[in-house]
Design a protein around this motif. Structure first.
Motif, PDB file in Angstrom:
ATOM      1  N   ARG A 271      40.130  30.383  42.536  1.00 15.04           N
ATOM      2  CA  ARG A 271      40.031  31.904  42.853  1.00 15.04           C
ATOM      3  C   ARG A 271      40.998  32.446  43.718  1.00 15.04           C
ATOM      4  N   SER A 272      41.406  31.596  44.834  1.00 16.60           N
ATOM      5  CA  SER A 272      42.411  32.427  45.536  1.00 16.60           C
ATOM      6  C   SER A 272      43.826  32.759  44.846  1.00 16.60           C
ATOM      7  N   VAL A 273      44.046  31.707  44.000  1.00 14.82           N
ATOM      8  CA  VAL A 273      45.033  31.995  43.079  1.00 14.82           C
ATOM      9  C   VAL A 273      45.142  33.326  42.126  1.00 14.82           C
ATOM     10  N   ARG A 274      43.949  33.090  41.513  1.00 12.78           N
ATOM     11  CA  ARG A 274      43.413  34.266  40.736  1.00 12.78           C
ATOM     12  C   ARG A 274      43.782  35.768  41.242  1.00 12.78           C
ATOM     13  N   ALA A 275      43.165  35.741  42.445  1.00  7.75           N
ATOM     14  CA  ALA A 275      43.547  37.126  43.393  1.00  7.75           C
ATOM     15  C   ALA A 275      44.963  37.496  43.650  1.00  7.75           C
ATOM     16  N   ALA A 276      45.696  36.204  43.748  1.00  6.15           N
ATOM     17  CA  ALA A 276      47.226  36.458  44.055  1.00  6.15           C
ATOM     18  C   ALA A 276      47.715  36.976  42.659  1.00  6.15           C
ATOM     19  N   ILE A 277      47.520  36.362  41.719  1.00 10.06           N
ATOM     20  CA  ILE A 277      47.922  36.897  40.309  1.00 10.06           C
ATOM     21  C   ILE A 277      47.488  38.412  40.018  1.00 10.06           C
ATOM     22  N   THR A 278      46.526  38.872  40.547  1.00  4.27           N
ATOM     23  CA  THR A 278      45.976  40.221  40.338  1.00  4.27           C
ATOM     24  C   THR A 278      47.277  41.132  41.263  1.00  4.27           C
ATOM     25  N   LYS A 279      47.391  40.639  42.333  1.00  2.00           N
ATOM     26  CA  LYS A 279      48.480  41.137  43.251  1.00  2.00           C
ATOM     27  C   LYS A 279      49.919  41.537  42.721  1.00  2.00           C
ATOM     28  N   LEU A 280      50.384  40.262  41.904  1.00  2.61           N
ATOM     29  CA  LEU A 280      51.541  40.423  41.169  1.00  2.61           C
ATOM     30  C   LEU A 280      51.447  41.585  40.162  1.00  2.61           C
ATOM     31  N   GLU A 281      50.367  41.513  39.609  1.00  2.00           N
ATOM     32  CA  GLU A 281      50.048  42.494  38.444  1.00  2.00           C
ATOM     33  C   GLU A 281      49.932  43.867  38.965  1.00  2.00           C
ATOM     34  N   VAL A 282      49.142  44.282  39.970  1.00  2.00           N
ATOM     35  CA  VAL A 282      49.139  45.399  40.566  1.00  2.00           C
ATOM     36  C   VAL A 282      50.748  46.074  41.190  1.00  2.00           C
ATOM     37  N   ALA A 283      51.632  44.933  41.522  1.00  2.00           N
ATOM     38  CA  ALA A 283      52.757  45.299  41.863  1.00  2.00           C
ATOM     39  C   ALA A 283      53.846  45.529  40.648  1.00  2.00           C
ATOM     40  N   GLY A 284      53.393  45.352  39.394  1.00  2.00           N
ATOM     41  CA  GLY A 284      54.188  45.590  38.288  1.00  2.00           C
ATOM     42  C   GLY A 284      54.819  44.154  37.674  1.00  2.00           C
ATOM     43  N   HIS A 285      54.560  43.087  38.444  1.00  2.00           N
ATOM     44  CA  HIS A 285      54.994  41.700  37.946  1.00  2.00           C
ATOM     45  C   HIS A 285      53.911  41.043  37.158  1.00  2.00           C
ATOM     46  N   GLU A 286      53.908  41.477  35.834  1.00  2.00           N
ATOM     47  CA  GLU A 286      52.705  41.254  34.897  1.00  2.00           C
ATOM     48  C   GLU A 286      52.940  39.865  34.082  1.00  2.00           C
ATOM     49  N   ASP A 287      53.971  39.013  34.165  1.00  2.00           N
ATOM     50  CA  ASP A 287      54.193  37.954  33.208  1.00  2.00           C
ATOM     51  C   ASP A 287      55.290  37.331  33.862  1.00  2.00           C
ATOM     52  N   ASN A 288      55.603  35.848  33.069  1.00  3.13           N
ATOM     53  CA  ASN A 288      56.454  34.954  33.576  1.00  3.13           C
ATOM     54  C   ASN A 288      56.299  34.474  34.828  1.00  3.13           C
ATOM     55  N   HIS A 289      55.075  33.926  35.131  1.00  5.39           N
ATOM     56  CA  HIS A 289      54.612  33.439  36.757  1.00  5.39           C
ATOM     57  C   HIS A 289      54.847  32.103  36.686  1.00  5.39           C
ATOM     58  N   VAL A 290      54.829  31.452  37.904  1.00  8.74           N
ATOM     59  CA  VAL A 290      54.862  29.909  38.122  1.00  8.74           C
ATOM     60  C   VAL A 290      53.792  29.932  39.487  1.00  8.74           C
ATOM     61  N   ILE A 291      53.038  28.869  39.326  1.00  7.50           N
ATOM     62  CA  ILE A 291      52.187  28.698  40.435  1.00  7.50           C
ATOM     63  C   ILE A 291      52.658  27.371  41.150  1.00  7.50           C
ATOM     64  N   VAL A 292      52.814  27.284  42.808  1.00  5.13           N
ATOM     65  CA  VAL A 292      53.288  26.259  43.277  1.00  5.13           C
ATOM     66  C   VAL A 292      52.201  25.825  44.177  1.00  5.13           C
ATOM     67  N   LEU A 293      51.703  24.510  44.023  1.00  2.00           N
ATOM     68  CA  LEU A 293      50.666  23.852  44.963  1.00  2.00           C
ATOM     69  C   LEU A 293      50.907  22.571  45.567  1.00  2.00           C
ATOM     70  N   ARG A 294      50.315  22.376  46.605  1.00  2.00           N
ATOM     71  CA  ARG A 294      50.315  20.966  47.042  1.00  2.00           C
ATOM     72  C   ARG A 294      49.583  19.857  46.129  1.00  2.00           C
TER      73      ARG A 294
END
Length: 402
Positions: A271-294
């Motif tokens: 859910r923390s990652v999902r909230a971060a995705i929303t922040k990208l979308e609000v900033a206009g970065h709507e696609d072509n994402h990658v998630i980096v996790l330990r």
């Protein structure tokens, strides 16, 4: 034609066809890549490139054997199709434990030809103890214990225009387009561009001293050492791209770049990652994402269960983990991230600049290596990282703050 080369050509053709099919589909539908299609395309092209590199190596090896055969013919020694002596003498070409050697003038001439024909660092060490080979920046190396997808594979990689150059960074986007009445002043949008100076920095390491005869007795050892060292260079580069503090000779890493967004921990990793995705979308970065996790945070995301049903949320089948995604976005696992930290990145927001090649050199002139008949490898290249769109990166807290 060598049957092995024919087999490799077939494999390269298969993966090239897969990549072409993806592109043809996009053209027919008039759209861009989805995140999964981009991942599949990159993977197919990487596989094809890997097989092509193996073909180049085998063809170069065949040329060396042909050269050996020609040289033996010049000195009047009968040879078979593989360049081996047929007259029982050992003064010319000898073949034992996978190595070919020549004595006298013929040997020196063949050695010079091998030196001039080095391809991708796959040839035997030069008698003088020093060799130089060009190796692609991001070679595909598949070994046990190393994931096939890394952050470097997911980001944009470009050849650097020089050791020092200028890059544009967009730290703001304020779109003020609006209806305007006749005669009124038009609003001004702000794009927050800033010119920054970028310097390529050297990343390098050396191998431990290794007995020369180990290489002569084992055809695969030189390639093994080279691949391990290139992998080590990639691991170091990934760490710098993520956490470099920007103080030379360190790279300016993603986490130390000003202007990136921050997402606090919510109820769990997913859910923390999902909230971060929303922040990208609000900033206009709507696609072509990658998630980096330990790795441990990815485990938490994979094993999280929905309330009530108790079903796993991130995966549908625990027996199939090849498609590593969260919220439909590819996940890269990296030990280089600090504990309790994850990232969600627009792939086009970060650019890795590099020299066109990785430099691999072999030498026996370090310390007393020559006296001990030992050789070492040195692997290095120059890199820089630029977060060109900081708003396209979100740092995610994966644990609650005490």
């Amino acid at each position: 034609m060598n049957s092995k080369i024919r087999q490799l050509q077939d494999e390269a053709g298969n993966f090239t066809a897969k990549a072409r099919a993806i592109v043809d589909k996009l053209k027919a539908e008039g759209r861009d890549f989805t995140a999964q299609e981009k991942t599949d395309f990159d993977a197919a092209m990487a596989k094809a490139s890997s097989y092509l590199e193996q073909i180049k190596t085998l063809r170069a090896d065949e040329k060396i054997l042909a050269d050996a055969k020609g040289l033996m013919a010049q000195i009047g020694a009968p040879v078979d199709e593989k360049g081996n002596r047929l007259d029982g003498f050992s003064g010319g070409a000898t073949k034992s434990k996978g190595r070919v050697g020549l004595a006298g003038k013929a040997g020196k001439e063949l050695a010079s030809r091998i030196a001039a024909g080095m391809v991708d660092g796959q040839k035997a060490l030069l008698p003088a103890g020093t060799a130089h080979a060009g190796v692609p920046l991001l070679p595909e190396v598949v070994e046990l214990g190393h994931p096939s997808n890394t952050l470097l594979d997911a980001l944009v990689a470009l050849p650097a225009p020089g050791p020092t150059f200028k890059a544009l960074v967009q730290r703001q986007r304020d779109n003020r387009a609006a209806p305007v009445a006749a005669g009124e002043i038009k609003p001004t949008s702000l794009f927050g561009l800033e010119e920054v100076e970028v310097n390529l920095e050297v990343l390098a390491h050396m191998s431990e001293p290794t007995p020369r005869y180990w290489f002569e007795d084992n055809d695969a050892l030189q390639v093994f050492v080279q691949d391990e060292m290139i992998r080590g260079l990639r691991d170091a580069l990934e760490g710098q791209v993520l956490t470099g503090d920007g103080t030379r000779p360190h790279l300016q890493g993603i986490l130390s770049t000003s202007g990136i967004q921050v997402q606090a921990f919510t109820t769990d990793v997913a859910r923390s990652v999902r909230a971060a995705i929303t922040k990208l979308e609000v900033a206009g970065h709507e696609d072509n994402h990658v998630i980096v996790l330990r790795p441990e945070d990815w485990e938490k995301a994979e094993t999280a269960r929905a309330e009530g049903s108790g079903q796993l949320e991130a995966v549908a089948d625990v027996t199939q983990r090849a498609q590593r995604t969260l919220w439909g976005i590819p996940v890269v696992v990296s030990n280089a991230l600090p504990l309790g930290t994850g990232l969600v990145i627009d792939r086009e927001a970060v650019v890795v600049y590099a020299d066109a090649m990785v430099d691999v050199r072999w030498s026996e002139t370090v310390a007393d290596d020559f006296q001990k008949n030992q050789v070492r490898a040195r692997v290095e290249s120059r890199y820089a990282a630029v977060v060109s769109k900081p708003l396209g990166v979100v740092r995610v807290a994966t644990v609650a703050t005490p």
